[in-house]
Scaffold this motif. Sequence first.
Motif, PDB file in Angstrom:
ATOM      1  N   UNK A 145       0.790  -1.223   0.000  1.00 36.34           N
ATOM      2  CA  UNK A 145       0.000   0.000   0.000  1.00 36.34           C
ATOM      3  C   UNK A 145       0.820   1.270   0.000  1.00 36.34           C
ATOM      4  N   UNK A 146       2.103   1.177  -0.353  1.00 35.05           N
ATOM      5  CA  UNK A 146       2.979   2.349  -0.365  1.00 35.05           C
ATOM      6  C   UNK A 146       3.138   2.901  -1.778  1.00 35.05           C
ATOM      7  N   UNK A 147       3.373   4.198  -1.861  1.00 37.87           N
ATOM      8  CA  UNK A 147       3.705   4.814  -3.137  1.00 37.87           C
ATOM      9  C   UNK A 147       5.183   4.548  -3.448  1.00 37.87           C
ATOM     10  N   UNK A 148       5.514   4.570  -4.728  1.00 37.59           N
ATOM     11  CA  UNK A 148       6.895   4.307  -5.121  1.00 37.59           C
ATOM     12  C   UNK A 148       7.348   5.403  -6.087  1.00 37.59           C
ATOM     13  N   UNK A 149       8.457   6.046  -5.737  1.00 38.68           N
ATOM     14  CA  UNK A 149       9.068   7.057  -6.601  1.00 38.68           C
ATOM     15  C   UNK A 149      10.171   6.369  -7.405  1.00 38.68           C
ATOM     16  N   UNK A 150       9.990   6.318  -8.719  1.00 37.17           N
ATOM     17  CA  UNK A 150      10.973   5.682  -9.592  1.00 37.17           C
ATOM     18  C   UNK A 150      11.880   6.759 -10.176  1.00 37.17           C
ATOM     19  N   UNK A 151      13.186   6.606  -9.973  1.00 38.18           N
ATOM     20  CA  UNK A 151      14.152   7.586 -10.454  1.00 38.18           C
ATOM     21  C   UNK A 151      15.100   6.934 -11.456  1.00 38.18           C
ATOM     22  N   UNK A 152      15.132   7.481 -12.670  1.00 37.02           N
ATOM     23  CA  UNK A 152      16.090   7.035 -13.684  1.00 37.02           C
ATOM     24  C   UNK A 152      17.280   7.991 -13.639  1.00 37.02           C
ATOM     25  N   UNK A 153      18.458   7.443 -13.390  1.00 34.68           N
ATOM     26  CA  UNK A 153      19.664   8.268 -13.262  1.00 34.68           C
ATOM     27  C   UNK A 153      20.470   8.226 -14.570  1.00 34.68           C
ATOM     28  N   UNK A 154      20.674   9.403 -15.166  1.00 37.13           N
ATOM     29  CA  UNK A 154      21.464   9.523 -16.401  1.00 37.13           C
ATOM     30  C   UNK A 154      22.880   9.983 -16.065  1.00 37.13           C
ATOM     31  N   UNK A 155      23.829   9.402 -16.774  1.00 37.85           N
ATOM     32  CA  UNK A 155      25.225   9.803 -16.587  1.00 37.85           C
ATOM     33  C   UNK A 155      25.886  10.003 -17.951  1.00 37.85           C
ATOM     34  N   UNK A 156      26.725  11.019 -17.998  1.00 37.80           N
ATOM     35  CA  UNK A 156      27.499  11.257 -19.217  1.00 37.80           C
ATOM     36  C   UNK A 156      26.626  11.440 -20.442  1.00 37.80           C
ATOM     37  N   UNK A 157      26.932  10.651 -21.500  1.00 40.20           N
ATOM     38  CA  UNK A 157      26.209  10.770 -22.768  1.00 40.20           C
ATOM     39  C   UNK A 157      24.766  10.286 -22.665  1.00 40.20           C
ATOM     40  N   UNK A 158      24.441   9.560 -21.609  1.00 40.25           N
ATOM     41  CA  UNK A 158      23.060   9.086 -21.450  1.00 40.25           C
ATOM     42  C   UNK A 158      22.081  10.256 -21.352  1.00 40.25           C
ATOM     43  N   UNK A 159      22.550  11.423 -20.931  1.00 36.59           N
ATOM     44  CA  UNK A 159      21.666  12.579 -20.778  1.00 36.59           C
ATOM     45  C   UNK A 159      21.100  13.039 -22.120  1.00 36.59           C
ATOM     46  N   UNK A 160      21.770  12.685 -23.205  1.00 41.10           N
ATOM     47  CA  UNK A 160      21.270  13.053 -24.531  1.00 41.10           C
ATOM     48  C   UNK A 160      20.253  12.059 -25.061  1.00 41.10           C
ATOM     49  N   UNK A 161      19.961  11.008 -24.279  1.00 38.79           N
ATOM     50  CA  UNK A 161      18.995   9.983 -24.710  1.00 38.79           C
ATOM     51  C   UNK A 161      17.892   9.826 -23.660  1.00 38.79           C
ATOM     52  N   UNK A 162      17.100  10.876 -23.401  1.00 42.70           N
ATOM     53  CA  UNK A 162      16.046  10.773 -22.387  1.00 42.70           C
ATOM     54  C   UNK A 162      14.966   9.760 -22.750  1.00 42.70           C
TER      55      UNK A 162
END
Length: 233
Positions: free
Chosen positions: A113-130
């Motif tokens: 019964x809990x909410x879940x915050x999902x965080x995708x962490x981008x590093x380096x060149x990954x930031x150009x591929x959202x």
Amino acid sequence: MSTEPRINDRIRVPEVRLVGPSGEQVGIVPLAKALELAQEYDLDLVEVAATARPPVCKLMDYGKFKYESAMKAREARKNQAHTVIKEMKLRPKIDPHDYDTKKGHVVRFLKQGDKVKITIMFRGREQSRPELGFRLLQRLAEDVQELGFVESAAKQDGRNMIMVLGPHKKKTEAMAEARAAADARKAERLGRGPAAEQADDEVEQVEETETAEVGTDAETAEVEQPAETAQDA
């Protein structure tokens, strides 16, 4: 000013409005008469409304009253639902085995019964591929849609992309189901005898044998390979 109720000889008024043990109205009586009735019924005379004129007193078992009040407060705290937000962090190029593990945690949180915050962490060149993170969040939301829904859609937050999943079940419902399941398991353990335990052992042996036979299939070997690789790593 103290709010502790006054009992028996601590009451200092000439007369009181008396309430009987079952809640019936006795009427206005002298304090001496009220104390006499309390002694006759082997109960306490408790002042429940000191500001009334005359004060209202009730005949009761004060020790039992305090115990029942404490139990009710304890039960209320047990059933109280606290909004909890769990967090799960993933990388956009997560390994399939790691994804299954993370998804398992999300499923467990939603079942509780809990909410879940999902965080995708981008590093380096990954930031150009959202779009990689967006697709991963969509995939996760679809995989757990039977247990939760997207409460807050995916959005970019600096180097991270965030989505919040909410459970279909309320926290109180999940807690009640968990307690019922625990009680059922406890009752089952208490009601089982040696014969039942032996039968369980035989079933487990058969299941282990079947698992070993199925494990020789190529398809099963392929499914288990990522786990072995993760262990070796």
